[in-house]
Design a protein around this motif. Structure first.
Motif, PDB file in Angstrom:
ATOM      1  N   ILE A 171       6.042 -13.883   5.289  1.00 34.50           N
ATOM      2  CA  ILE A 171       6.848 -14.686   6.212  1.00 34.50           C
ATOM      3  C   ILE A 171       6.358 -14.564   7.650  1.00 34.50           C
ATOM      4  O   ILE A 171       6.791 -15.318   8.524  1.00 34.50           O
ATOM      5  N   SER A 172       5.455 -13.641   7.902  1.00 33.55           N
ATOM      6  CA  SER A 172       4.879 -13.526   9.246  1.00 33.55           C
ATOM      7  C   SER A 172       4.147 -14.802   9.653  1.00 33.55           C
ATOM      8  O   SER A 172       3.979 -15.074  10.844  1.00 33.55           O
ATOM      9  N   ASP A 173       3.707 -15.568   8.664  1.00 30.72           N
ATOM     10  CA  ASP A 173       3.129 -16.900   8.902  1.00 30.72           C
ATOM     11  C   ASP A 173       4.080 -17.910   8.258  1.00 30.72           C
ATOM     12  O   ASP A 173       3.917 -18.264   7.088  1.00 30.72           O
ATOM     13  N   PRO A 174       5.089 -18.398   9.002  1.00 36.51           N
ATOM     14  CA  PRO A 174       6.138 -19.231   8.399  1.00 36.51           C
ATOM     15  C   PRO A 174       5.622 -20.481   7.696  1.00 36.51           C
ATOM     16  O   PRO A 174       6.145 -20.861   6.645  1.00 36.51           O
ATOM     17  N   VAL A 175       4.610 -21.132   8.270  1.00 36.88           N
ATOM     18  CA  VAL A 175       4.105 -22.372   7.671  1.00 36.88           C
ATOM     19  C   VAL A 175       3.493 -22.091   6.305  1.00 36.88           C
ATOM     20  O   VAL A 175       3.791 -22.779   5.309  1.00 36.88           O
ATOM     21  N   GLU A 176       2.638 -21.087   6.231  1.00 30.14           N
ATOM     22  CA  GLU A 176       2.036 -20.728   4.943  1.00 30.14           C
ATOM     23  C   GLU A 176       3.077 -20.208   3.962  1.00 30.14           C
ATOM     24  O   GLU A 176       2.976 -20.437   2.755  1.00 30.14           O
ATOM     25  N   TRP A 177       4.057 -19.504   4.489  1.00 34.66           N
ATOM     26  CA  TRP A 177       5.149 -18.996   3.652  1.00 34.66           C
ATOM     27  C   TRP A 177       5.868 -20.142   2.956  1.00 34.66           C
ATOM     28  O   TRP A 177       6.119 -20.093   1.752  1.00 34.66           O
ATOM     29  N   VAL A 178       6.186 -21.189   3.713  1.00 40.63           N
ATOM     30  CA  VAL A 178       6.867 -22.354   3.143  1.00 40.63           C
ATOM     31  C   VAL A 178       5.941 -23.095   2.188  1.00 40.63           C
ATOM     32  O   VAL A 178       6.362 -23.525   1.111  1.00 40.63           O
ATOM     33  N   ARG A 179       4.669 -23.251   2.566  1.00 34.44           N
ATOM     34  CA  ARG A 179       3.717 -23.962   1.699  1.00 34.44           C
ATOM     35  C   ARG A 179       3.634 -23.338   0.318  1.00 34.44           C
ATOM     36  O   ARG A 179       3.599 -24.046  -0.696  1.00 34.44           O
ATOM     37  N   HIS A 180       3.603 -22.035   0.256  1.00 34.05           N
ATOM     38  CA  HIS A 180       3.439 -21.353  -1.024  1.00 34.05           C
ATOM     39  C   HIS A 180       4.730 -21.283  -1.827  1.00 34.05           C
ATOM     40  O   HIS A 180       4.684 -21.057  -3.041  1.00 34.05           O
ATOM     41  N   SER A 189      -2.018 -32.663  -1.285  1.00 34.14           N
ATOM     42  CA  SER A 189      -3.052 -31.653  -1.042  1.00 34.14           C
ATOM     43  C   SER A 189      -2.537 -30.514  -0.170  1.00 34.14           C
ATOM     44  O   SER A 189      -3.180 -29.468  -0.060  1.00 34.14           O
ATOM     45  N   TRP A 190      -1.370 -30.707   0.428  1.00 33.05           N
ATOM     46  CA  TRP A 190      -0.780 -29.672   1.284  1.00 33.05           C
ATOM     47  C   TRP A 190      -0.253 -28.497   0.459  1.00 33.05           C
ATOM     48  O   TRP A 190      -0.160 -27.378   0.938  1.00 33.05           O
ATOM     49  N   PHE A 191       0.067 -28.769  -0.820  1.00 34.27           N
ATOM     50  CA  PHE A 191       0.661 -27.729  -1.665  1.00 34.27           C
ATOM     51  C   PHE A 191      -0.431 -26.853  -2.270  1.00 34.27           C
ATOM     52  O   PHE A 191      -1.364 -27.365  -2.886  1.00 34.27           O
ATOM     53  N   PRO A 192      -0.316 -25.537  -2.132  1.00 40.90           N
ATOM     54  CA  PRO A 192      -1.286 -24.644  -2.781  1.00 40.90           C
ATOM     55  C   PRO A 192      -1.009 -24.520  -4.273  1.00 40.90           C
ATOM     56  O   PRO A 192       0.071 -24.879  -4.754  1.00 40.90           O
ATOM     57  N   ALA A 193      -1.969 -24.001  -5.017  1.00 42.56           N
ATOM     58  CA  ALA A 193      -1.843 -23.889  -6.465  1.00 42.56           C
ATOM     59  C   ALA A 193      -1.063 -22.660  -6.898  1.00 42.56           C
ATOM     60  O   ALA A 193      -0.883 -22.439  -8.088  1.00 42.56           O
ATOM     61  N   GLY A 194      -0.591 -21.879  -5.965  1.00 41.09           N
ATOM     62  CA  GLY A 194       0.181 -20.688  -6.309  1.00 41.09           C
ATOM     63  C   GLY A 194      -0.059 -19.587  -5.307  1.00 41.09           C
ATOM     64  O   GLY A 194      -0.675 -19.785  -4.254  1.00 41.09           O
ATOM     65  N   GLY A 195       0.433 -18.404  -5.636  1.00 42.56           N
ATOM     66  CA  GLY A 195       0.266 -17.274  -4.739  1.00 42.56           C
ATOM     67  C   GLY A 195       1.417 -17.154  -3.757  1.00 42.56           C
ATOM     68  O   GLY A 195       2.396 -17.913  -3.808  1.00 42.56           O
ATOM     69  N   TYR A 196       1.284 -16.200  -2.843  1.00 38.16           N
ATOM     70  CA  TYR A 196       2.353 -15.916  -1.883  1.00 38.16           C
ATOM     71  C   TYR A 196       1.743 -15.586  -0.535  1.00 38.16           C
ATOM     72  O   TYR A 196       0.690 -14.945  -0.452  1.00 38.16           O
TER      73      TYR A 196
END
Length: 321
Positions: free
Chosen positions: A177-186, A167-174
């Motif tokens: 890099i200003s938010d490193p955690v979200e950057w890696v998740r996507h 559930s940690w993985f998003p379904a797509g998008g971008y």
């Protein structure tokens, strides 16, 4: 070294010129390539097509059209898409950070795991580790990027979405890099997708090079002198075995930055340069295709030149090549 660099710069200019001419000619001779016919709408009239040809300069000789396009691309920098009349260069500029993020992360994965698998396979030639690594490498090489991306996206973000770890993985998008955690998740799924094929190639390349280097005279001499196996591996065998990987990585990374994302970006909705290229190809939109082709060729040639320069610095004998 100055002469060496000059040769590479001249070669870069020659390649970009050849690529631009070939791209321009192809999209002016293929069936359905007439931009005026597509821009005139579903029910074009002869007068509407004639007006478009005159306004956009499509009635001019091909060489004049080519020179005009190069002028708008490199001098005026106001190249306009035929499809939606938007500026091409700002659209590419917005997509470059996304494509670079995809390419850099994927390159780090395929380099790390490719070398690790190749070393593990080469050090255990004929053993079960070698067989397992060979099977994994060949499996990765055999999977198309677009198919693998679609399967991973379906399994992780839909089929088994209820699993906490997935559930940690998003379904797509971008995400920037200003938010490193979200950057890696996507980007983690696109990174895996783009790197799987290259991991297999690198593992096989490292394994074969390692086996070839292990039988070299200087390696046998170092072993006979009583050096530890670990020191022989890292100071002599592996160091030489990775030289071919440098050339391979330069070309592959240039290709990843320059356009390989066209196979993966649309699946994950990254909206990078690759996705823009796919849309332009679908509509036979020459201005963005011209800019994107030169963009891709530039990175491939530049990274190839960087590899050549590294070789010339490490081995002066290659400077006259």
């Amino acid at each position: 070294m100055i002469i060496f660099l000059a040769k590479r710069i001249v070669g870069l200019v020659a390649v970009l010129f050849a690529v631009s001419v070939i791209t321009f000619i192809i999209f002016n001779v293929i069936p359905g390539g007439d931009p005026a016919l597509r821009m005139a709408g579903r029910h074009p009239t002869k007068q509407a097509i004639a007006n478009i040809n005159k306004d956009w300069g499509f009635d001019q000789p091909l060489y004049k059209q080519y020179l005009a396009m190069m002028d708008h691309l490199f001098v005026k920098r106001d190249l306009i898409s035929y499809q939606d009349q938007t500026e091409v260069l700002p659209t590419i500029a917005r997509g470059i950070p996304r494509t670079l993020s995809l390419a850099i992360g994927a390159a780090a994965l395929w380099l790390l795991f490719g070398i690790a698998m190749g070393v593990a396979s080469g050090l255990n030639q004929g053993g079960w580790t070698d067989r397992v690594m060979t099977i994994l490498a060949m499996t990765g090489i055999s999977m198309p990027i677009f198919w693998l991306g679609a399967v991973l996206l379906y399994l992780i973000t839909f089929k088994y979405r209820e699993l906490p770890v997935l559930s940690w993985f998003p379904a797509g998008g971008y995400s920037p890099i200003s938010d490193p955690v979200e950057w890696v998740r996507h980007l983690i799924l696109p990174w895996i997708t783009l790197s799987i094929v290259s991991i297999g190639f690198y593992a096989r390349a490292v394994r074969n090079s390692l086996l070839e280097t292990s039988s070299a005279d200087y390696v046998r001499t170092a072993t006979a002198m009583g050096l530890s196996r670990r020191r022989v591996l890292f100071r002599h065998t592996l160091r030489t075995s990775l030289i071919p990987v440098v050339a391979l990585f330069g070309l592959d990374f240039g290709a990843a930055v320059g356009g390989l994302g066209i196979l993966g970006e649309p699946i994950f909705g990254l909206q990078g340069v690759g996705q823009y290229a796919q849309s332009s190809v679908a509509h036979l939109d020459l201005p963005p295709l011209m800019a994107l082709t030169l963009y891709g060729a530039f990175f491939v040639v530049v990274f190839n030149a960087v590899v050549d320069i590294a070789y010339a610095w490490l081995d002066p004998r290659t400077r006259d090549a």
